[in-house]
Design a protein around this motif. Structure first.
Motif, PDB file in Angstrom:
ATOM      1  N   LEU A 260       0.827  -1.211   0.000  1.00  0.00           N
ATOM      2  CA  LEU A 260       0.000   0.000   0.000  1.00  0.00           C
ATOM      3  C   LEU A 260       0.864   1.265   0.000  1.00  0.00           C
ATOM      4  O   LEU A 260       0.416   2.326  -0.432  1.00  0.00           O
ATOM      5  CB  LEU A 260      -0.939  -0.003   1.212  1.00  0.00           C
ATOM      6  N   GLU A 261       2.099   1.142   0.467  1.00  0.00           N
ATOM      7  CA  GLU A 261       3.010   2.292   0.449  1.00  0.00           C
ATOM      8  C   GLU A 261       3.320   2.757  -0.979  1.00  0.00           C
ATOM      9  O   GLU A 261       3.777   3.876  -1.183  1.00  0.00           O
ATOM     10  CB  GLU A 261       4.334   1.939   1.140  1.00  0.00           C
ATOM     11  N   TYR A 262       3.087   1.880  -1.947  1.00  0.00           N
ATOM     12  CA  TYR A 262       3.536   2.168  -3.313  1.00  0.00           C
ATOM     13  C   TYR A 262       2.411   2.595  -4.255  1.00  0.00           C
ATOM     14  O   TYR A 262       2.619   2.720  -5.458  1.00  0.00           O
ATOM     15  CB  TYR A 262       4.248   0.936  -3.891  1.00  0.00           C
ATOM     16  N   GLU A 263       1.232   2.801  -3.703  1.00  0.00           N
ATOM     17  CA  GLU A 263       0.094   3.139  -4.577  1.00  0.00           C
ATOM     18  C   GLU A 263       0.395   4.357  -5.447  1.00  0.00           C
ATOM     19  O   GLU A 263       0.158   4.357  -6.663  1.00  0.00           O
ATOM     20  CB  GLU A 263      -1.164   3.390  -3.738  1.00  0.00           C
ATOM     21  N   GLU A 264       0.923   5.386  -4.823  1.00  0.00           N
ATOM     22  CA  GLU A 264       1.177   6.617  -5.579  1.00  0.00           C
ATOM     23  C   GLU A 264       2.345   6.435  -6.544  1.00  0.00           C
ATOM     24  O   GLU A 264       2.266   6.788  -7.725  1.00  0.00           O
ATOM     25  CB  GLU A 264       1.451   7.771  -4.613  1.00  0.00           C
ATOM     26  N   ALA A 265       3.426   5.861  -6.038  1.00  0.00           N
ATOM     27  CA  ALA A 265       4.625   5.726  -6.861  1.00  0.00           C
ATOM     28  C   ALA A 265       4.388   4.855  -8.090  1.00  0.00           C
ATOM     29  O   ALA A 265       4.938   5.115  -9.160  1.00  0.00           O
ATOM     30  CB  ALA A 265       5.763   5.163  -6.018  1.00  0.00           C
ATOM     31  N   TRP A 266       3.610   3.834  -7.923  1.00  0.00           N
ATOM     32  CA  TRP A 266       3.405   2.900  -9.029  1.00  0.00           C
ATOM     33  C   TRP A 266       2.153   3.235  -9.837  1.00  0.00           C
ATOM     34  O   TRP A 266       1.869   2.584 -10.859  1.00  0.00           O
ATOM     35  CB  TRP A 266       3.282   1.463  -8.507  1.00  0.00           C
ATOM     36  N   GLY A 267       1.365   4.163  -9.352  1.00  0.00           N
ATOM     37  CA  GLY A 267       0.169   4.545 -10.079  1.00  0.00           C
ATOM     38  C   GLY A 267      -0.867   3.444 -10.138  1.00  0.00           C
ATOM     39  O   GLY A 267      -1.604   3.324 -11.119  1.00  0.00           O
ATOM     40  N   MET A 268      -0.930   2.655  -9.104  1.00  0.00           N
ATOM     41  CA  MET A 268      -1.960   1.611  -9.047  1.00  0.00           C
ATOM     42  C   MET A 268      -2.411   1.442  -7.607  1.00  0.00           C
ATOM     43  O   MET A 268      -1.700   1.807  -6.683  1.00  0.00           O
ATOM     44  CB  MET A 268      -1.451   0.293  -9.627  1.00  0.00           C
ATOM     45  N   LYS A 269      -3.587   0.921  -7.461  1.00  0.00           N
ATOM     46  CA  LYS A 269      -4.165   0.816  -6.132  1.00  0.00           C
ATOM     47  C   LYS A 269      -4.494  -0.632  -5.787  1.00  0.00           C
ATOM     48  O   LYS A 269      -4.551  -1.504  -6.660  1.00  0.00           O
ATOM     49  CB  LYS A 269      -5.443   1.670  -6.059  1.00  0.00           C
ATOM     50  N   CYS A 270      -4.729  -0.851  -4.515  1.00  0.00           N
ATOM     51  CA  CYS A 270      -5.278  -2.123  -4.050  1.00  0.00           C
ATOM     52  C   CYS A 270      -6.649  -2.278  -4.721  1.00  0.00           C
ATOM     53  O   CYS A 270      -7.402  -1.308  -4.771  1.00  0.00           O
ATOM     54  CB  CYS A 270      -5.413  -2.087  -2.531  1.00  0.00           C
ATOM     55  N   PRO A 271      -7.007  -3.421  -5.262  1.00  0.00           N
ATOM     56  CA  PRO A 271      -6.361  -4.716  -5.123  1.00  0.00           C
ATOM     57  C   PRO A 271      -5.456  -5.103  -6.294  1.00  0.00           C
ATOM     58  O   PRO A 271      -5.113  -6.281  -6.432  1.00  0.00           O
ATOM     59  CB  PRO A 271      -7.559  -5.656  -5.061  1.00  0.00           C
ATOM     60  N   ASP A 272      -5.059  -4.116  -7.113  1.00  0.00           N
ATOM     61  CA  ASP A 272      -4.197  -4.474  -8.240  1.00  0.00           C
ATOM     62  C   ASP A 272      -2.748  -4.699  -7.820  1.00  0.00           C
ATOM     63  O   ASP A 272      -1.998  -5.408  -8.500  1.00  0.00           O
ATOM     64  CB  ASP A 272      -4.242  -3.373  -9.301  1.00  0.00           C
ATOM     65  N   LEU A 273      -2.352  -4.070  -6.704  1.00  0.00           N
ATOM     66  CA  LEU A 273      -0.938  -4.094  -6.325  1.00  0.00           C
ATOM     67  C   LEU A 273      -0.395  -5.515  -6.179  1.00  0.00           C
ATOM     68  O   LEU A 273       0.648  -5.861  -6.741  1.00  0.00           O
ATOM     69  CB  LEU A 273      -0.756  -3.348  -4.995  1.00  0.00           C
ATOM     70  N   CYS A 274      -1.091  -6.341  -5.425  1.00  0.00           N
ATOM     71  CA  CYS A 274      -0.542  -7.658  -5.097  1.00  0.00           C
ATOM     72  C   CYS A 274      -0.660  -8.641  -6.254  1.00  0.00           C
ATOM     73  O   CYS A 274      -0.191  -9.774  -6.149  1.00  0.00           O
ATOM     74  CB  CYS A 274      -1.208  -8.214  -3.840  1.00  0.00           C
ATOM     75  N   GLN A 275      -1.298  -8.222  -7.343  1.00  0.00           N
ATOM     76  CA  GLN A 275      -1.404  -9.115  -8.490  1.00  0.00           C
ATOM     77  C   GLN A 275      -0.278  -8.896  -9.485  1.00  0.00           C
ATOM     78  O   GLN A 275      -0.233  -9.534 -10.538  1.00  0.00           O
ATOM     79  CB  GLN A 275      -2.759  -8.911  -9.159  1.00  0.00           C
TER      80      GLN A 275
END
Lengths: 311, 328
Positions: B180-195
């Motif tokens: 969740l710390e990386y939502e902004e940096a990676w430009g994606m949000k939960c629940p896409d992050l862990c996929q």
């Protein structure tokens, strides 16, 4: 030996003692009960365990001051080791210990059946996190269940409503990234079977396995920098999150929730680190019992890496 | 004629279920054990769970419903509902990793077959015996156990042991998701992050991150050891595909279906094309888990090239953390 807790009449301060000197300062600082590791059989490994002779002396010192002593036997013994360990427990009961801390449902059930008067605590390694867990371990014979200090007062209140079992909260602890008792990352990297001298070559400690305990145990791989790779690209270097939890300023809420035992982590803490921590919690509990406000105490600003490196 | 073994796998949501060819499997575990926020987790979307159970059973397969590895108190009401839906919809069993949940399920549904999952920390026959009294009919022993230890539990307790034969092995479960710390940096949000394809690398070894869950970087591979597993009386096998693609689920499943049929027929031999498939899907390489009493990332067998790692160095040259003072 009679079980010494029904519902606790007053909060109990349970402090770690990884050496006779640590036991001495913990008792001086006001611990109601101390817990010690029996050499070869406690979660956390050789660092912070007592020999039989040290245990006997420490037990005598605690009882002389009207305090209690529990013995952590919270590794998970194999079948051949279990017979030996159950026999050791009978010896410990004969010595007058005030309870054991165990980590395995099978061992817990066996000890409860064999020694129904033995006070048994379900270790933090049982990874109990909800009220149903508390009820499960009570059904197996646990007199107390340790919950992590990460739970909210509401969660603790719900757990404290489970009848006929005491709630212990590890209020001062390092919260690692992985839930305690649910990690085998170190042994994925390395696992070294090591003969356990006490068993005359018949048993092994698996160094690297936190659950198996014994000398060496966890490699703390989680506390070293990792490179995070995203879709094939290295995007960050980071530590896995961990933090020191010292919820002394939430103590009123925790005790109001019905928690019976305030437990402090750290059998490997040196006496100089342990004494002020125990004393601080003693004063806070006494203030709560006195009906007054718990003094706002400034916790040491401990970074996990600082604490971890010294525990 | 009754098939002598069961090959199963895990699917977290309806989308993944519909995208997967299930024909290689005998049973499917439904739901994601790590996180309530996992995309359309069947344990949180009970209408989807009903559909998923119906879909699996329509394929002629057994439907199992899994449950969370480390549930907090606020998980329990919804989890109890999910278990009730499992029963109503005709699930063949539920899988529990948490012993409080075991108690809840056993008391609410006394006749329901319960499979005990790998996070339940069954290390001994005594532990397994206790769980048997709470309705356990099958046990995935803790992943740290060797085949010898697993065999002892099986013989003493008499319950079938389920073995992970291929895929990324669970190594830990967290109460937090650091992604969740990386939502902004990676430009994606939960629940896409862990996929995403996420690995934690430390020198020459790696673990796969699925947010709250940590898996082995290498794929556990017991392909060339299947005759031993069969010879020791094991009949329940799992390919862990919870973090994998439908292609992985299909192709790896096909390899093991063929290999298990061959092993149960008493025919030796491992096809080269099987290795080609498994190597192609193993990003970091292959390992045997803890089955041979060694560290989980080691590989023992006649195929030393199986350990070839995307991290470029073989196990024999791994960093000596003890020498570096990292081991305390």
């Amino acid at each position: 030996m009679a079980r010494f807790f029904s519902r606790a009449a007053r909060p109990i301060l349970l402090a770690p003692a990884g050496s006779p000197d640590a036991a001495k300062v913990a008792l001086q600082a006001g611990a109601d009960t101390i817990y010690v590791g029996l050499k070869g059989w406690s979660r956390g490994g050789a660092k912070g365990e007592l020999t039989s002779e040290e245990l006997l002396d420490t037990l005598a010192a605690a009882h002389a001051q009207g305090r209690k002593l529990q013995v952590a036997l919270n590794t998970i013994p194999r079948r051949s080791e279990r017979r030996y360990l159950v026999g050791r427990v009978e010896e410990l009961i004969g010595l007058g210990i005030d309870g054991v801390i165990v980590n395995d449902a099978g061992l817990m059930a066996e000890l409860h059946t064999r020694y129904p008067e033995l006070r048994i605590t379900a270790s933090i390694g049982c990874a109990a996190m909800n009220e149903a867990d508390v009820a499960f371990y009570r059904d197996l014979g646990a007199d107390a269940v340790v919950l992590p200090g990460t739970l909210s007062a509401d969660e603790l209140y719900a757990a404290a409503q489970v009848p006929e079992v005491l709630i212990e909260v590890m209020i001062h602890m390092v919260e690692e990234f992985i839930v305690l008792g649910k990690c085998w990352m170190p042994s994925y990297y390395r696992l070294n079977p090591t003969p356990l001298a006490e068993l005359h070559g018949e048993g092994n400690r698996l160094i690297g396995s936190m659950k198996r305990g014994g000398a060496g145990v966890c490699f703390k791989v989680c506390e070293h920098p990792w490179v995070l790779s995203l879709n094939g690209q290295d995007v960050a270097q980071r530590l896995l999150p961990s933090r020191q939890i010292s919820s002394i300023n939430a103590l009123s809420d925790i005790l109001d929730a019905g928690v019976d035992v305030v437990k402090l982590q750290g059998r490997s803490l040196s006496p100089d680190l342990l004494a002020p921590i125990v004393g601080r919690y003693r004063r806070a509990i006494d203030a709560w019992e006195g009906g007054g406000p718990v003094p706002a105490l400034q916790e040491l600003p401990l970074e996990p890496s600082w604490t971890v490196s010294r525990r | 004629m009754t098939q002598p073994f069961e090959l199963n796998t895990t699917i977290s949501n309806l989308r993944d279920l519909h995208a997967s060819d299930l024909s290689l499997y005998d049973a499917i575990y439904l739901g994601n054990i790590t996180c309530r926020l996992y995309e359309a987790n069947l344990l949180e979307h009970l209408g989807d769970l009903r559909d998923a159970i119906a879909t699996v059973k329509a394929h002629g397969l057994k439907a199992y419903v899994t449950s969370y590895a480390a549930p907090r108190n606020d998980f329990l009401p919804k989890l109890a509902k999910a278990m009730a839906v499992a029963v109503e919809a005709g699930a063949d069993a539920v899988e529990v990793h948490n012993l409080g949940v075991l108690k809840i399920v056993h008391e609410a549904h006394p006749g329901l077959p319960i499979h005990v999952g790998g996070f339940a920390n069954v290390y001994t026959d005594a532990g397994a015996e206790v769980l048997k009294q709470f309705g356990a009919v099958r046990i995935t022993p803790n992943y740290e156990l060797s085949l010898e230890e697993i065999g002892q539990i099986h013989r003493q307790v008499g319950l079938p042991m389920e073995l992970l034969v291929h895929g990324k092995m669970p190594l830990g479960i967290s109460d937090h998701c650091f992604l969740l710390e990386y939502e902004e940096a990676w430009g994606m949000k939960c629940p896409d992050l862990c996929q995403q394809d996420l690995f934690l690398k430390q020198g020459d070894w790696a673990m796969k991150s699925v947010g709250k869950g940590v898996l082995s970087g290498k794929d556990v591979c017991m392909l060339e050891h299947l005759p031993r597993l069969v010879g020791e009386g094991n009949t329940r096998f799992r390919i862990e595909t919870v973090s994998e693609s439908p292609e992985y689920r299909l192709e790896v499943g096909r390899v093991y279906r063929e290999a298990l049929e061959r092993a149960f027929a008493g025919t030796d031999g491992v096809e080269e094309r099987w290795w080609t498939t498994l190597r192609r899907h193993a990003r970091i390489g292959l390992c045997n888990g803890f089955y041979f009493g060694r560290s989980g990332m080691e590989y023992l067998g006649v195929r030393p090239d199986a350990v070839a790692s995307a991290l470029r160095r073989p196990v024999a040259e791994t960093t000596d953390y003890q020498a570096q003072g990292a081991i305390r």
